[in-house]
Design a protein around this motif. Structure first.
Motif: not given
Length: 428
Positions: A371-393
């Motif tokens: 009961g703290a979130a319906d989802g998240f506003n995601l910020l990754c440390d670097t783009y696009p590499e940090g996002l690739e880590l999130f998406v792939d893992h």
């Protein structure tokens, strides 16, 4: 996902010459959005600031125009742009976002802001920006005008009958004849409704006026929370406020900001964070941290805890009540740690996660299920590499746990949220 230029880490732009140009490179935004779409994320989001920050450009390209380019290179991911009601007329806002919605096949969204930065105000002719209450009163009226313009076409108004020679049924397109404290707008909008009916409305203010605006109008709210308990209190409060406006609590998605730094293990993630920190000289890190907290660097002792008594009043450090409350909560929760460690964490008013994919997934799942979130506003440390880590893992773990989609089931942004498209004319 918030495309924070080269990345959410302050040193992300210093990784390479290409990273240094990311803030004004359209191809960077396209590549990053394509990774987000590969990860089946709901939307990409562009913040904005209408002035050149000395030494740190940040936001440069116009969000709406940039996302128009992204729209042509993607097919499913939503496109949310920030536009200020303090500087822009509601008819222009309504027309621009309707245009983005048509360009993208119904994937557009408007992040409503009122703008608190004096340098931005001076670029639009304000020697002194209006006070917060006035800015939000203006915003509330602007949102009313924009939504009425979006709804000024009834269902069936667009006929497009070439045999009968009828393109539009004028009897089903209505003026809004708005006369208010700040705007006079005749209407109707010249653009017919998009495949999702009207663009998504997002709000990000943390003040009482901002929360009232979100509770009355928003489809989603971006919020800054750093502890589970504070996020749960905010979640309960905003849902109650939504209900008080006669809306179903589930009609507003609560999306806390979260900044991720990911490694195969926590130790590797910490090393990644340290390597990024090392790209910025310590004195610059200290000054950035001091500026974020709103205190003078001279009052900070790197080997002692942060002096909480030195904090300015809420709303004076970042100019944002929400960010200041979140920053204060973070400093209070870490009151025993030395300033040196807080600087290493990085100056951000959002929840920060540094760890393995399993740790990131555990933390997100806890907030989502408790009961703290319906989802998240995601910020990754670097783009696009940090996002690739999130998406792939991280995404595959969430999928295995039944917490995230395995494929897009809709083509519109409203559809991604699981909400029906808003029919044209429903508020006329």
């Amino acid at each position: 996902m918030n495309i924070a230029t080269a990345g959410a880490h302050r040193s992300a732009w210093r990784r390479s010459p290409e990273s240094a140009h990311a803030f004004h490179d359209p191809a960077h935004y396209v590549r990053t959005a394509q990774v987000a779409e590969r990860g089946l994320l709901d939307a990409v989001f562009l913040a904005d600031n209408s002035y050149l920050h000395p030494g740190f450009p940040g936001f440069t390209l116009d969000p709406l125009i940039t996302l128009s380019a992204v729209a042509q290179a993607t097919t499913h991911v939503g496109l949310i742009a920030t536009v200020s009601t303090t500087f822009h007329h509601p008819y222009t806002i309504a027309r621009s976002f309707s245009s983005l919605d048509h360009l993208s096949g119904g994937r557009g969204g408007w992040n409503v802001v009122t703008t608190r930065n004096p340098p931005a105000g001076r670029n639009y002719g304000y020697d002194v920006l209006p006070a917060r209450d006035e800015r939000y009163a203006r915003a509330a009226e602007a949102v009313e005008v924009v939504t009425r313009l979006w709804d000024s076409w009834e269902p069936g108004a667009l006929v497009a009958d070439v045999d009968r020679g009828v393109q539009v049924d004028d009897n089903r397109v209505h003026p809004i004849d708005h006369r208010g404290a700040y705007y006079s707008v005749a209407g109707p909008l010249q653009v017919p409704p998009s495949p999702q009916g009207r663009p998504l409305l997002v709000q990000a203010g943390g003040s009482d006026a901002g929360l009232a605006l979100a509770a009355r109008h928003a489809d989603a709210v971006f919020t800054s929370q750093v502890t589970l308990a504070s996020a749960q209190r905010y979640y309960r409060g905003i849902k109650k406020a939504v209900a008080a406006h006669g809306r179903a609590p589930g009609s507003l998605a609560v999306l806390p900001g979260v900044v991720t730094t990911i490694g195969s293990t926590e130790a590797e993630a910490r090393r990644r964070q340290d390597e990024l920190n090392a790209l910025t000289p310590p004195v610059d890190q200290l000054l950035a941290f001091a500026n974020w907290t709103g205190v003078q660097a001279s009052v900070l002792d790197l080997d002692k805890p942060f002096p909480l008594h030195a904090l300015p009043e809420v709303g004076q450090a970042n100019g944002s009540v929400g960010f200041d409350l979140s920053t204060r909560a973070y400093l209070e929760a870490n009151r025993s740690r030395p300033v040196r460690e807080l600087i290493a964490d990085g100056p951000t008013s959002h929840w920060k996660l540094v760890g393995s994919p399993e740790q990131i997934a555990d933390a997100l799942g806890q907030w989502f299920t408790q009961g703290a979130a319906d989802g998240f506003n995601l910020l990754c440390d670097t783009y696009p590499e940090g996002l690739e880590l999130f998406v792939d893992h991280v995404v595959p773990i969430l999928q295995r746990r039944g917490l995230f989609r395995r494929e897009y089931e809709a083509r519109t942004l409203r559809g991604h949220y699981g909400w029906a498209e808003k029919p044209a004319g429903h508020a006329v």
